[in-house]
Design a protein around this motif. Sequence first.
Motif, PDB file in Angstrom:
ATOM      1  N   SER A  39      -1.279   0.217 -14.040  1.00 33.32           N
ATOM      2  CA  SER A  39       0.080   0.006 -12.955  1.00 33.32           C
ATOM      3  C   SER A  39      -0.230  -1.224 -12.010  1.00 33.32           C
ATOM      4  CB  SER A  39       0.781   1.290 -11.707  1.00 33.32           C
ATOM      5  OG  SER A  39       0.701   1.895 -12.012  1.00 33.32           O
ATOM      6  N   LYS A  90       4.557   3.005 -10.686  1.00 37.65           N
ATOM      7  CA  LYS A  90       3.631   3.459 -12.310  1.00 37.65           C
ATOM      8  C   LYS A  90       4.089   3.583 -13.138  1.00 37.65           C
ATOM      9  CE  LYS A  90       2.021   8.623 -12.004  1.00 37.65           C
ATOM     10  NZ  LYS A  90       1.780   9.819 -11.957  1.00 37.65           N
ATOM     11  N   ILE A  91       2.630   3.399 -14.617  1.00 36.29           N
ATOM     12  CA  ILE A  91       3.411   3.167 -15.627  1.00 36.29           C
ATOM     13  C   ILE A  91       3.849   4.143 -16.444  1.00 36.29           C
ATOM     14  CG2 ILE A  91       2.550   1.012 -15.819  1.00 36.29           C
ATOM     15  CD1 ILE A  91      -0.219   2.334 -17.100  1.00 36.29           C
ATOM     16  N   THR A 140      -4.266   5.799 -14.109  1.00 35.22           N
ATOM     17  CA  THR A 140      -3.159   5.052 -14.269  1.00 35.22           C
ATOM     18  C   THR A 140      -2.398   3.756 -12.982  1.00 35.22           C
ATOM     19  OG1 THR A 140      -2.592   7.199 -14.985  1.00 35.22           O
ATOM     20  CG2 THR A 140      -0.515   5.744 -13.855  1.00 35.22           C
ATOM     21  N   SER A 141      -3.115   3.637 -11.800  1.00 33.60           N
ATOM     22  CA  SER A 141      -3.328   2.838 -10.615  1.00 33.60           C
ATOM     23  C   SER A 141      -3.502   1.729 -11.142  1.00 33.60           C
ATOM     24  CB  SER A 141      -3.384   3.797  -9.658  1.00 33.60           C
ATOM     25  OG  SER A 141      -5.314   3.995  -9.591  1.00 33.60           O
TER      26      SER A 141
END
Length: 345
Positions: free
Chosen positions: A266, A302-303, A262-263
């Motif tokens: 993001s 963060k998405i 996820t990072s």
Amino acid sequence: MKPNSPGASRHQIQNHFFTTPTEELVQRGFATCQQTMGKSVLLRGLIEFTNHCNCNCLYCGIRRGNQAIRRYRLAEEEILELVARGRELQLSTFVLQGGEDPEWHTDRICRLVERIKAFTGPAAAVTLSCGNRTPAEYRSMASAGADRYLIRFETSDPELYARLHHGQSLAERLDAVRAVQAAGLQTGSGFMTGLPGQTVETELNNILLSKELELDMVGVGPFIPHPQTPLASSRQQGLEATIRATALLRLALPQAHLPATTSAGSLAADGREQMIAAGANVLMPNITTKDFRKDYALYPGKICLDETDIEGAVQGLVPTLATLGKKLSFARGDAPIWSSSNQQI
């Protein structure tokens, strides 16, 4: 690439690290992933069950010293409801991630795992990520039915590790990784690229250490400075180091599961897709209750914080994966090395 290939040697990894252009490295990583892991991209349902943490790591947004964050703990019944929802979506792995929260002591975690397993049976795997524990505690978690444990080493530089973790030692962290392996749990670890103070040599050693540990899963993502941490003013690097690390990890550990983190998504809108194109084979949709998702703020930006339709978000990945020659898989997805060793899982 044979199914039980040990992967590229240390010398080969070093050579690729310093001499192979990124485009070629990405192609090699993707080709190796296709040969060893096939076209499937596995899904893991992420449940961030507590953002309380006793640790005060300099880079982390849920560090003990961050007084600006709203703290929360999910109740066991809330977690079980999320697992039930995940099963409705056909998810077969649930990753329970939290800070090092003293109220979530090992006996309580074991009870939760037992309740989850009573509901899912062997069809679904439970992965835990809740920090340093004792060898006996890891064994208790395995006995309760946990299948996997994630514990990242973050950097292979002992001095940098101690500086970022207020004197805690890298040796202790690596002892914990090995204790997880000894407990019979599929073992994940990993690191950050672009950490302040991390050298080029350390970036290489992160990959070599992952290979040395013979990890079943390796998570790698970019350092993103959080405004409520001591590293708030640190320079943000781009995504290339993460993409290169993904490809190199795939060459070094062809049978390990590598999440598109996820990072990375993001930091760049197509960050996760870039990681899959470099050899990653796992996606971890966040199924934490929306009201709490924003408070598990390891880093800013963060998405997926506002998604309410998790099923739609997951299925929305299908066209993009198709362009990469990939397809979603709802399989339990044990590590091939683990499965081939005839261990009971």
